[in-house]
Design a protein around this motif. Structure first.
Motif, PDB file in Angstrom:
ATOM      1  N   ALA A 182      -0.389  -3.891  15.225  1.00  0.00           N
ATOM      2  CA  ALA A 182       0.807  -3.518  14.464  1.00  0.00           C
ATOM      3  C   ALA A 182       1.402  -4.705  13.707  1.00  0.00           C
ATOM      4  N   ASN A 183       1.590  -5.812  14.410  1.00  0.00           N
ATOM      5  CA  ASN A 183       2.337  -6.932  13.838  1.00  0.00           C
ATOM      6  C   ASN A 183       1.506  -7.824  12.931  1.00  0.00           C
ATOM      7  N   THR A 184       0.243  -7.976  13.259  1.00  0.00           N
ATOM      8  CA  THR A 184      -0.607  -8.930  12.543  1.00  0.00           C
ATOM      9  C   THR A 184      -1.602  -8.219  11.631  1.00  0.00           C
ATOM     10  N   PHE A 185      -2.493  -7.457  12.218  1.00  0.00           N
ATOM     11  CA  PHE A 185      -3.531  -6.814  11.415  1.00  0.00           C
ATOM     12  C   PHE A 185      -2.958  -5.739  10.494  1.00  0.00           C
ATOM     13  N   GLY A 186      -1.867  -5.094  10.914  1.00  0.00           N
ATOM     14  CA  GLY A 186      -1.234  -4.097  10.060  1.00  0.00           C
ATOM     15  C   GLY A 186      -0.690  -4.724   8.787  1.00  0.00           C
ATOM     16  N   ALA A 187      -0.005  -5.865   8.936  1.00  0.00           N
ATOM     17  CA  ALA A 187       0.526  -6.564   7.760  1.00  0.00           C
ATOM     18  C   ALA A 187      -0.600  -7.068   6.870  1.00  0.00           C
ATOM     19  N   MET A 188      -1.659  -7.567   7.491  1.00  0.00           N
ATOM     20  CA  MET A 188      -2.804  -8.049   6.709  1.00  0.00           C
ATOM     21  C   MET A 188      -3.470  -6.905   5.940  1.00  0.00           C
ATOM     22  N   ALA A 189      -3.622  -5.764   6.603  1.00  0.00           N
ATOM     23  CA  ALA A 189      -4.258  -4.620   5.952  1.00  0.00           C
ATOM     24  C   ALA A 189      -3.422  -4.117   4.784  1.00  0.00           C
ATOM     25  N   MET A 190      -2.102  -4.104   4.943  1.00  0.00           N
ATOM     26  CA  MET A 190      -1.237  -3.681   3.849  1.00  0.00           C
ATOM     27  C   MET A 190      -1.348  -4.648   2.672  1.00  0.00           C
ATOM     28  N   ALA A 191      -1.364  -5.927   2.975  1.00  0.00           N
ATOM     29  CA  ALA A 191      -1.497  -6.923   1.906  1.00  0.00           C
ATOM     30  C   ALA A 191      -2.825  -6.753   1.182  1.00  0.00           C
ATOM     31  N   GLN A 192      -3.884  -6.568   1.946  1.00  0.00           N
ATOM     32  CA  GLN A 192      -5.200  -6.409   1.337  1.00  0.00           C
ATOM     33  C   GLN A 192      -5.270  -5.168   0.450  1.00  0.00           C
ATOM     34  N   ALA A 193      -4.490  -4.143   0.803  1.00  0.00           N
ATOM     35  CA  ALA A 193      -4.492  -2.908   0.021  1.00  0.00           C
ATOM     36  C   ALA A 193      -3.760  -3.053  -1.313  1.00  0.00           C
ATOM     37  N   VAL A 194      -2.708  -3.883  -1.346  1.00  0.00           N
ATOM     38  CA  VAL A 194      -1.920  -3.991  -2.581  1.00  0.00           C
ATOM     39  C   VAL A 194      -2.362  -5.139  -3.487  1.00  0.00           C
ATOM     40  N   ILE A 195      -3.014  -6.139  -2.936  1.00  0.00           N
ATOM     41  CA  ILE A 195      -3.344  -7.318  -3.737  1.00  0.00           C
ATOM     42  C   ILE A 195      -4.180  -6.977  -4.977  1.00  0.00           C
ATOM     43  N   PRO A 196      -5.231  -6.163  -4.891  1.00  0.00           N
ATOM     44  CA  PRO A 196      -6.004  -5.888  -6.111  1.00  0.00           C
ATOM     45  C   PRO A 196      -5.166  -5.294  -7.234  1.00  0.00           C
ATOM     46  N   ARG A 197      -4.220  -4.435  -6.868  1.00  0.00           N
ATOM     47  CA  ARG A 197      -3.375  -3.804  -7.890  1.00  0.00           C
ATOM     48  C   ARG A 197      -2.392  -4.807  -8.480  1.00  0.00           C
ATOM     49  N   MET A 198      -1.827  -5.655  -7.620  1.00  0.00           N
ATOM     50  CA  MET A 198      -0.928  -6.693  -8.116  1.00  0.00           C
ATOM     51  C   MET A 198      -1.685  -7.704  -8.961  1.00  0.00           C
ATOM     52  N   ARG A 199      -2.891  -8.031  -8.543  1.00  0.00           N
ATOM     53  CA  ARG A 199      -3.702  -9.001  -9.297  1.00  0.00           C
ATOM     54  C   ARG A 199      -4.026  -8.471 -10.683  1.00  0.00           C
ATOM     55  N   ALA A 200      -4.312  -7.171 -10.772  1.00  0.00           N
ATOM     56  CA  ALA A 200      -4.612  -6.580 -12.074  1.00  0.00           C
ATOM     57  C   ALA A 200      -3.410  -6.651 -13.009  1.00  0.00           C
ATOM     58  N   ARG A 201      -2.228  -6.548 -12.417  1.00  0.00           N
ATOM     59  CA  ARG A 201      -1.002  -6.619 -13.220  1.00  0.00           C
ATOM     60  C   ARG A 201      -0.491  -8.048 -13.372  1.00  0.00           C
ATOM     61  N   ARG A 202      -1.081  -8.967 -12.565  1.00  0.00           N
ATOM     62  CA  ARG A 202      -0.701 -10.384 -12.545  1.00  0.00           C
ATOM     63  C   ARG A 202       0.783 -10.558 -12.219  1.00  0.00           C
ATOM     64  N   SER A 203       1.246  -9.756 -11.269  1.00  0.00           N
ATOM     65  CA  SER A 203       2.624  -9.896 -10.798  1.00  0.00           C
ATOM     66  C   SER A 203       2.784  -9.146  -9.487  1.00  0.00           C
ATOM     67  N   GLY A 204       3.781  -9.562  -8.728  1.00  0.00           N
ATOM     68  CA  GLY A 204       4.080  -8.894  -7.475  1.00  0.00           C
ATOM     69  C   GLY A 204       4.520  -9.881  -6.420  1.00  0.00           C
ATOM     70  N   VAL A 205       5.103  -9.357  -5.347  1.00  0.00           N
ATOM     71  CA  VAL A 205       5.524 -10.208  -4.232  1.00  0.00           C
ATOM     72  C   VAL A 205       5.277  -9.470  -2.921  1.00  0.00           C
ATOM     73  N   ILE A 206       4.774 -10.209  -1.946  1.00  0.00           N
ATOM     74  CA  ILE A 206       4.538  -9.685  -0.601  1.00  0.00           C
ATOM     75  C   ILE A 206       5.451 -10.436   0.349  1.00  0.00           C
ATOM     76  N   VAL A 207       6.321  -9.711   1.027  1.00  0.00           N
ATOM     77  CA  VAL A 207       7.247 -10.317   1.983  1.00  0.00           C
ATOM     78  C   VAL A 207       6.864  -9.868   3.385  1.00  0.00           C
ATOM     79  N   ASN A 208       6.550 -10.815   4.240  1.00  0.00           N
ATOM     80  CA  ASN A 208       6.208 -10.522   5.616  1.00  0.00           C
ATOM     81  C   ASN A 208       7.360 -10.889   6.538  1.00  0.00           C
ATOM     82  N   VAL A 209       7.829  -9.928   7.298  1.00  0.00           N
ATOM     83  CA  VAL A 209       8.953 -10.148   8.218  1.00  0.00           C
ATOM     84  C   VAL A 209       8.389 -10.604   9.560  1.00  0.00           C
ATOM     85  N   THR A 210       8.777 -11.795   9.977  1.00  0.00           N
ATOM     86  CA  THR A 210       8.294 -12.324  11.250  1.00  0.00           C
ATOM     87  C   THR A 210       9.450 -12.391  12.243  1.00  0.00           C
TER      88      THR A 210
END
Length: 247
Positions: free
Chosen positions: A98-126
């Motif tokens: 939940a805390n580690t792999f879930g956040a990583m999986a979410m990031a991995q899912a959005v990064i390609p779309r953000m990269r295509a747009r060349r913008s975005g921010v990922i905030v991880n709550v620790t």
């Protein structure tokens, strides 16, 4: 109008963060494992989607339904308080899922779309336990420390594409249901040998000198999302700020 997707919005920090961004005219995609339509104010800028960050298919469905997003806030997670030796490895794995792999999986899912747009921010709550580890939370601390290192590395890796990665580090909030998603009872994780050690710690938990409000975290997420500098860490709450300054 910008769009933010927030995980774990059924209560606590996630719910307050959703309210905060809605009030500032963002489109908010509030996600939770079991959607509830009655916890956020009705708004044309609000969408509520089901999402289990430990389920690959659930992540893919939510990201596809969300469409382009400007900000991802990985807030969903679980906690546990207890002696490490009494904590089943099966539960420790659930914490990391939940805390580690879930956040990583979410990031991995959005990064390609953000990269295509060349913008975005990922905030991880620790958590402020990454600033000053506390006893009786070894597995939880480890899961959050992993995300701290992950986010720092990710910030360097993605800057070339115009994507920012940030950390929000909340302090201790006694009103937050820290172990709400855990299947292990706290009393089962305090062995008799730890009873004398644990008693004053739990007493301190009940009456902390400084606490973090849910609004503190929402404000820190807002600051992190809108920050365009290379600042990585955003402590949230008086206690977290004090720990951050002392580090």
């Amino acid at each position: 109008m910008k769009t933010i997707l927030i995980t774990g919005t059924s209560s606590g920090y996630g719910l307050e963060t959703a309210r905060h961004f809605l009030a500032r005219n963002w489109t908010v995609i509030a996600t939770m494992r079991t959607p509830r339509m009655d916890i956020l104010p009705a708004s044309p800028n609000l969408r509520i989607l089901p999402l289990d960050v430990t389920d690959t298919a659930s992540i893919a469905a939510a990201i596809d339904a969300a469409g382009p997003i400007d900000a991802l806030v990985n807030n969903a997670g679980i906690g546990v308080v207890g002696a490490f030796e009494a904590t089943p490895m099966a539960h420790i794995r659930k914490i990391f899922e939940a805390n580690t792999f879930g956040a990583m999986a979410m990031a991995q899912a959005v990064i390609p779309r953000m990269r295509a747009r060349r913008s975005g921010v990922i905030v991880n709550v620790t958590s402020s336990v990454t600033l000053a580890p506390m006893p009786l939370a070894a597995a939880y601390t480890a899961s959050k420390q992993a995300i701290e290192g992950f986010t720092g590395s990710l910030a360097h890796e993605l800057a070339h594409f115009g994507i920012r990665a940030k950390l929000v580090e909340p302090g201790y909030a006694p009103t937050t249901r820290f172990t709400q998603n855990t299947s292990v009872k706290v009393e089962d994780l305090i062995l008799e040998a730890y009873a004398d050690f644990a008693a004053p710690i739990f007493a301190q938990f009940a009456k902390p000198a400084l606490t973090t409000k849910e609004t503190d975290v929402a404000e820190a997420v807002w600051a992190a999302v809108n920050d365009t500098t290379d600042t990585l860490r955003f402590p949230a709450g008086q206690d977290a700020v004090a720990l951050f300054q002392a580090a």
